[in-house]
Scaffold this active site. Structure first.
Site, PDB file in Angstrom:
ATOM      1  N   ARG A  70       0.821  -1.212   0.000  1.00 37.90           N
ATOM      2  CA  ARG A  70       0.000   0.000   0.000  1.00 37.90           C
ATOM      3  C   ARG A  70       0.855   1.263   0.000  1.00 37.90           C
ATOM      4  O   ARG A  70       0.421   2.312  -0.484  1.00 37.90           O
ATOM      5  CB  ARG A  70      -0.998  -0.025   1.163  1.00 37.90           C
ATOM      6  CG  ARG A  70      -2.108  -1.063   0.941  1.00 37.90           C
ATOM      7  CD  ARG A  70      -3.066  -1.128   2.104  1.00 37.90           C
ATOM      8  NE  ARG A  70      -2.433  -1.558   3.329  1.00 37.90           N
ATOM      9  CZ  ARG A  70      -2.224  -2.825   3.668  1.00 37.90           C
ATOM     10  NH1 ARG A  70      -2.629  -3.801   2.891  1.00 37.90           N
ATOM     11  NH2 ARG A  70      -1.634  -3.126   4.797  1.00 37.90           N
ATOM     12  N   GLU A 107       4.457 -10.649  13.829  1.00 38.92           N
ATOM     13  CA  GLU A 107       3.746 -11.211  14.980  1.00 38.92           C
ATOM     14  C   GLU A 107       4.046 -12.710  15.108  1.00 38.92           C
ATOM     15  O   GLU A 107       4.307 -13.212  16.181  1.00 38.92           O
ATOM     16  CB  GLU A 107       2.249 -10.966  14.812  1.00 38.92           C
ATOM     17  CG  GLU A 107       1.520 -11.015  16.121  1.00 38.92           C
ATOM     18  CD  GLU A 107       0.090 -10.536  15.982  1.00 38.92           C
ATOM     19  OE1 GLU A 107      -0.270 -10.001  14.915  1.00 38.92           O
ATOM     20  OE2 GLU A 107      -0.656 -10.736  16.957  1.00 38.92           O
TER      21      GLU A 107
HETATM   22  P1  AMP Z   1       4.296  -2.809  11.787  1.00 36.07           P
HETATM   23  O1  AMP Z   1       5.545  -3.394  11.240  1.00 36.07           O
HETATM   24  O2  AMP Z   1       3.723  -3.599  12.934  1.00 36.07           O
HETATM   25  O3  AMP Z   1       4.433  -1.340  12.114  1.00 36.07           O
HETATM   26  O4  AMP Z   1       3.176  -2.933  10.660  1.00 36.07           O
HETATM   27  C1  AMP Z   1       3.129  -1.996   9.627  1.00 36.07           C
HETATM   28  C2  AMP Z   1       2.886  -2.655   8.294  1.00 36.07           C
HETATM   29  O5  AMP Z   1       1.863  -3.634   8.373  1.00 36.07           O
HETATM   30  C3  AMP Z   1       2.415  -1.619   7.301  1.00 36.07           C
HETATM   31  O6  AMP Z   1       3.035  -1.890   6.046  1.00 36.07           O
HETATM   32  C4  AMP Z   1       0.913  -1.797   7.255  1.00 36.07           C
HETATM   33  O7  AMP Z   1       0.453  -1.760   5.919  1.00 36.07           O
HETATM   34  C5  AMP Z   1       0.640  -3.138   7.876  1.00 36.07           C
HETATM   35  N1  AMP Z   1      -0.283  -3.067   9.025  1.00 36.07           N
HETATM   36  C6  AMP Z   1      -0.006  -3.394  10.302  1.00 36.07           C
HETATM   37  N2  AMP Z   1      -1.065  -3.279  11.094  1.00 36.07           N
HETATM   38  C7  AMP Z   1      -2.059  -2.830  10.304  1.00 36.07           C
HETATM   39  C8  AMP Z   1      -3.443  -2.499  10.523  1.00 36.07           C
HETATM   40  N3  AMP Z   1      -4.006  -2.585  11.744  1.00 36.07           N
HETATM   41  N4  AMP Z   1      -4.177  -2.056   9.478  1.00 36.07           N
HETATM   42  C9  AMP Z   1      -3.610  -1.959   8.247  1.00 36.07           C
HETATM   43  N5  AMP Z   1      -2.334  -2.279   7.968  1.00 36.07           N
HETATM   44  C10 AMP Z   1      -1.559  -2.701   8.979  1.00 36.07           C
END
Ligand code: AMP
Length: 181
Positions: A70, A107
């Site tokens: 995205r 995760e």
């Molecule tokens: P993080 O590495 O946990 O910060 O996750 C960020 C990445 O995962 C980004 O590229 C987001 O597109 C996706 N992502 C994580 N959590 C969400 C969420 N609740 N809604 C949409 N996209 C998410």
């Protein structure tokens, strides 16, 4: 950290209206922020792009890096509006030729992000873009990749920051979020 002033407030309100919360997607317990309705709304997409370009203009970036997938949908129009090019930070195995790789914690298990070695020149100033900042692992990995290419991160922009997950605390630099929820 929402954009300052009435214009920023109005934009944050439009984001709240146009980002759809999807419970239990893609996994049980995750509240997914679906930005597709926002991207499909032309005037809002234009306002978001213009806002991000304006907020980072003083940072003097030369290229925009988007994180798969995205982030790509934002990086392209931001780069076009700013008059610069775009580079892709992708999941493992998608980019041909010599790549730089960084692994990071998901995760469940481990993710790998890659950047083509030739994509960024040493010293080049990069605006890094993604849709959502959650735990910050993805953004931290992307920052590490840009650093290992010898380029400089001029700014980090996301549409939405999930405050409870404290992603920004894991990052070595400030993140500009249009909406913090
Ligand atoms: P993080 O590495 O946990 O910060 O996750 C960020 C990445 O995962 C980004 O590229 C987001 O597109 C996706 N992502 C994580 N959590 C969400 C969420 N609740 N809604 C949409 N996209 C998410």
């Amino acid at each position: 950290v929402n954009p300052a002033g009435p214009a920023g407030d109005e934009l944050a309100e439009r984001l709240m209206r146009l980002v759809r919360d999807v419970p239990d997607f893609p996994l049980p317990g995750v509240l997914f922020k679906d930005i597709m309705p926002l991207l499909a709304d032309g005037p809002t997409l234009a306002a978001v792009v213009d806002h991000i370009v304006g907020a980072h203009r003083a940072a003097d970036f030369h290229v925009v890096a988007g994180i798969e997938a995205r982030g790509f949908l934002l990086a392209g129009p931001i780069a076009y509006a700013a008059g610069c090019g775009v580079v892709a930070i992708r999941k493992a195995g998608k980019l041909p030729g010599r790549v730089l790789s960084t692994s990071y914690q998901l995760e469940y298990g481990e993710g790998v992000l890659e950047l083509q070695r030739a994509a960024l020149a040493p010293g080049q100033r990069v605006l890094l873009v993604d849709d959502v900042l959650a735990t910050g692992g993805t953004m931290a990995a992307a920052l590490a990749l840009i650093a290992s290419a010898g380029a400089v991160v001029a700014g980090v922009a996301v549409l939405i920051e999930l405050i409870d997950l404290a992603g920004r605390e894991r990052l070595p630099m400030d993140v500009a979020a249009l909406l913090s929820v």
